[in-house]
Design a protein around this motif. Structure first.
Motif, short mmCIF file in Angstrom:
data_model
loop_
_atom_site.label_atom_id
_atom_site.label_comp_id
_atom_site.label_asym_id
_atom_site.label_seq_id
_atom_site.Cartn_x
_atom_site.Cartn_y
_atom_site.Cartn_z
N LEU A 136 -88.86 40.34 -3.24
CA LEU A 136 -88.18 40.94 -1.57
C LEU A 136 -88.81 40.59 -0.79
CD1 LEU A 136 -84.85 41.98 -2.59
CD2 LEU A 136 -84.83 39.19 -2.56
N LEU A 137 -89.01 39.74 0.56
CA LEU A 137 -89.33 39.95 1.65
C LEU A 137 -88.12 40.87 2.63
CD1 LEU A 137 -92.00 40.21 3.73
CD2 LEU A 137 -90.92 37.70 4.44
N SER A 138 -87.77 42.26 2.75
CA SER A 138 -86.41 41.96 3.84
C SER A 138 -86.47 43.36 4.71
CB SER A 138 -85.91 43.02 2.36
OG SER A 138 -86.32 44.84 2.21
N ILE A 139 -85.73 43.78 5.50
CA ILE A 139 -85.79 44.35 6.29
C ILE A 139 -83.79 45.17 6.32
CG2 ILE A 139 -84.73 44.73 8.96
CD1 ILE A 139 -86.11 42.43 9.11
N ARG A 140 -84.42 45.92 6.06
CA ARG A 140 -82.88 47.11 5.92
C ARG A 140 -82.34 48.10 7.04
NH1 ARG A 140 -82.34 50.70 0.26
NH2 ARG A 140 -80.12 51.73 0.55
N LYS A 141 -81.31 48.78 7.17
CA LYS A 141 -81.12 49.05 8.40
C LYS A 141 -79.39 49.54 8.03
CE LYS A 141 -82.03 46.35 11.70
NZ LYS A 141 -81.74 45.66 13.01
N MET A 142 -78.47 50.34 8.93
CA MET A 142 -77.43 50.83 9.65
C MET A 142 -77.03 49.48 9.46
SD MET A 142 -77.07 52.87 7.18
CE MET A 142 -74.69 53.36 7.11
N VAL A 143 -75.73 48.74 9.74
CA VAL A 143 -75.54 47.64 9.97
C VAL A 143 -74.20 47.76 10.23
CG1 VAL A 143 -74.97 45.01 10.87
CG2 VAL A 143 -76.67 46.15 9.53
N ASN A 165 -96.45 33.20 9.15
CA ASN A 165 -97.43 33.55 9.65
C ASN A 165 -98.46 33.79 8.67
OD1 ASN A 165 -96.76 33.09 12.46
ND2 ASN A 165 -95.38 35.59 12.33
N ASP A 166 -97.92 34.46 7.24
CA ASP A 166 -98.15 35.40 6.21
C ASP A 166 -98.77 33.84 5.23
OD1 ASP A 166 -98.26 37.33 8.05
OD2 ASP A 166 -97.05 38.67 6.20
N LYS A 167 -97.69 32.25 5.39
CA LYS A 167 -97.90 31.85 5.09
C LYS A 167 -97.41 31.97 3.00
CE LYS A 167 -101.90 29.17 6.86
NZ LYS A 167 -101.80 29.83 8.11
N LEU A 168 -95.63 32.22 3.42
CA LEU A 168 -95.68 32.92 1.75
C LEU A 168 -94.69 31.99 1.32
CD1 LEU A 168 -94.57 36.69 2.36
CD2 LEU A 168 -96.36 35.62 1.74
N THR A 169 -94.14 32.28 0.19
CA THR A 169 -93.32 30.74 -0.54
C THR A 169 -91.93 31.02 -0.76
OG1 THR A 169 -95.16 29.78 -1.12
CG2 THR A 169 -93.55 29.20 -2.05
N MET A 170 -91.31 31.11 0.50
CA MET A 170 -89.50 31.76 -0.28
C MET A 170 -89.31 30.54 -1.71
SD MET A 170 -86.02 29.97 2.62
CE MET A 170 -85.18 30.33 2.11
N ALA A 193 -82.97 40.56 3.15
CA ALA A 193 -83.78 39.59 1.60
C ALA A 193 -83.87 37.94 1.84
CB ALA A 193 -83.97 40.69 1.20
N ILE A 194 -85.17 37.89 1.90
CA ILE A 194 -85.36 36.61 0.78
C ILE A 194 -86.59 36.07 0.20
CG2 ILE A 194 -87.05 33.84 1.84
CD1 ILE A 194 -85.70 34.70 4.40
N PRO A 195 -86.45 36.09 -1.26
CA PRO A 195 -87.38 35.80 -2.22
C PRO A 195 -88.37 35.29 -1.91
CG PRO A 195 -84.68 35.41 -3.08
CD PRO A 195 -84.78 35.27 -1.12
N VAL A 196 -89.14 35.73 -2.42
CA VAL A 196 -90.13 34.38 -2.27
C VAL A 196 -91.27 35.18 -3.35
CG1 VAL A 196 -91.12 35.34 0.36
CG2 VAL A 196 -92.17 36.85 -1.53
N LYS A 197 -92.43 34.13 -3.86
CA LYS A 197 -92.73 33.42 -4.93
C LYS A 197 -93.99 34.84 -5.14
CE LYS A 197 -92.71 28.77 -5.65
NZ LYS A 197 -92.94 27.58 -6.02
N GLU A 198 -94.72 35.36 -3.37
CA GLU A 198 -96.21 36.37 -3.74
C GLU A 198 -95.77 37.72 -3.57
OE1 GLU A 198 -96.58 32.14 -2.08
OE2 GLU A 198 -95.44 33.94 -1.60
N TYR A 199 -95.86 38.91 -4.29
CA TYR A 199 -96.06 39.94 -4.54
C TYR A 199 -97.93 40.18 -3.18
CZ TYR A 199 -94.85 44.60 -5.35
OH TYR A 199 -95.18 46.46 -4.98
N THR A 203 -93.37 43.53 0.25
CA THR A 203 -91.95 43.49 -0.46
C THR A 203 -92.06 44.00 -1.42
OG1 THR A 203 -93.65 41.64 -1.91
CG2 THR A 203 -93.15 40.66 0.05
N ARG A 204 -90.87 44.17 -1.98
CA ARG A 204 -90.97 44.58 -2.99
C ARG A 204 -90.08 44.41 -4.62
NH1 ARG A 204 -85.29 46.20 -4.30
NH2 ARG A 204 -83.71 45.08 -2.41
#
Length: 277
Positions: A136-143, A165-170, A193-199, A203-204
């Motif tokens: 997961l490529l993500s942003i975590r915060k209180m909302v 920008n990082d040429k990742l694959t969704m 979060a958005i799942p990506v192929k690359e670690y 990402t986590r």
């Protein structure tokens, strides 16, 4: 000039209301007789009063109307912006009313047929599935609750920029994980979060494992019903929570014309309860 009574009669606004409007500085009489206190309005102010009434019919507050009247911006430009915003608010209200009316009709129909008003829960499908590990490529915060729509747009915009920008694959549609153990008016611990192929850096690992899965077609207002049905299923079958509940947005809410076109997958990670016997 017009006396307050004449002005009141023409505009269909009570003299008491006109006095209140004067108190808050919304529309002032052009003259007040110092001897008897009689108030007088100009013919030109009739259009101002019509304008105020028009905005009131659109559910603008008196404070909002006063701000518009006192604005130093071009009146037409200011009006275009505020009316466009108000139209969106009213369209949302109309959608909500229509949805509630449809729901009300369904409830009435069920009761006529001798069914429970809550029988719609029987149509919610819950399945036990195994979800593989993902990055997961993500942003975590209180909302806060009222901030969610805005944060949804902002956070996913930032995430898509990083992917580009990082040429990742969704790898899969965007998702939101809810880490808070309970609802709180001070905000929810939320991970966009958005799942990506690359670690890569940023990402986590996320390993949902065994999950209850339900596909929701339509309004997000029905999410609570899905949560309820999933919890009932888990309790009945002997399962308990094992990770953060998450929602996968198969359709982008900003790209659909009607709520009925929304498709959302709800996942509730679970594990078998340990027997105390």
């Amino acid at each position: 000039m017009l006396s307050i009574g004449e002005f009141s009669n023409i505009c269909k606004v009570s003299t008491k209301t006109l006095r209140y409007y004067a108190e808050i500085g919304l529309i002032m009489p052009v003259e007040i007789n110092p001897e008897n206190g009689y108030r007088y309005y100009s013919i030109e102010q009739l259009e101002t009063m019509l304008f105020i009434n028009r905005l009131k019919s659109y559910k603008f507050s008196l404070e909002e109307i006063k701000t518009i009247l006192e604005s130093e911006e071009s009146m037409d430009e200011k009006l275009y912006l505020v009316l466009t915003k108000k139209r969106k608010e009213m369209e949302k209200q109309v959608q909500d009313i229509k949805r509630n009316l449809d729901q009300l009709n369904d409830d009435i129909s069920n009761l006529k047929q001798g069914k429970s008003m809550m029988s719609y829960l029987e149509d919610i499908d819950v399945r036990l599935v195994e979800v593989p590990k993902m990055y997961l490529l993500s942003i975590r915060k209180m909302v806060l609750e009222y901030e969610f729509a805005e944060e949804y747009g902002n956070c996913f915009t930032d995430l898509f920029k990083k992917i580009n920008n990082d040429k990742l694959t969704m790898f899969a549609p965007p998702m939101v994980l809810f880490h808070s153990p309970e609802f709180t008016p001070f905000g929810l611990d939320t991970e966009f979060a958005i799942p990506v192929k690359e670690y890569v850096t940023g990402t986590r690992d996320f390993n949902p494992g065994l999950c209850l899965k339900t596909v929701l077609y339509g309004s997000y207002s029905n999410l609570s019903s899905v949560y309820t049905k999933q919890r009932e299923w888990a309790e009945k079958e002997g399962y308990e929570s094992d990770n953060a509940l998450y929602e996968v947005y198969v359709t982008d809410p900003s790209q659909v014309q009607k709520e009925s076109e929304l498709i959302t997958e709800i996942y509730y990670p679970v594990k078998k309860k340990v027997s105390n016997n």
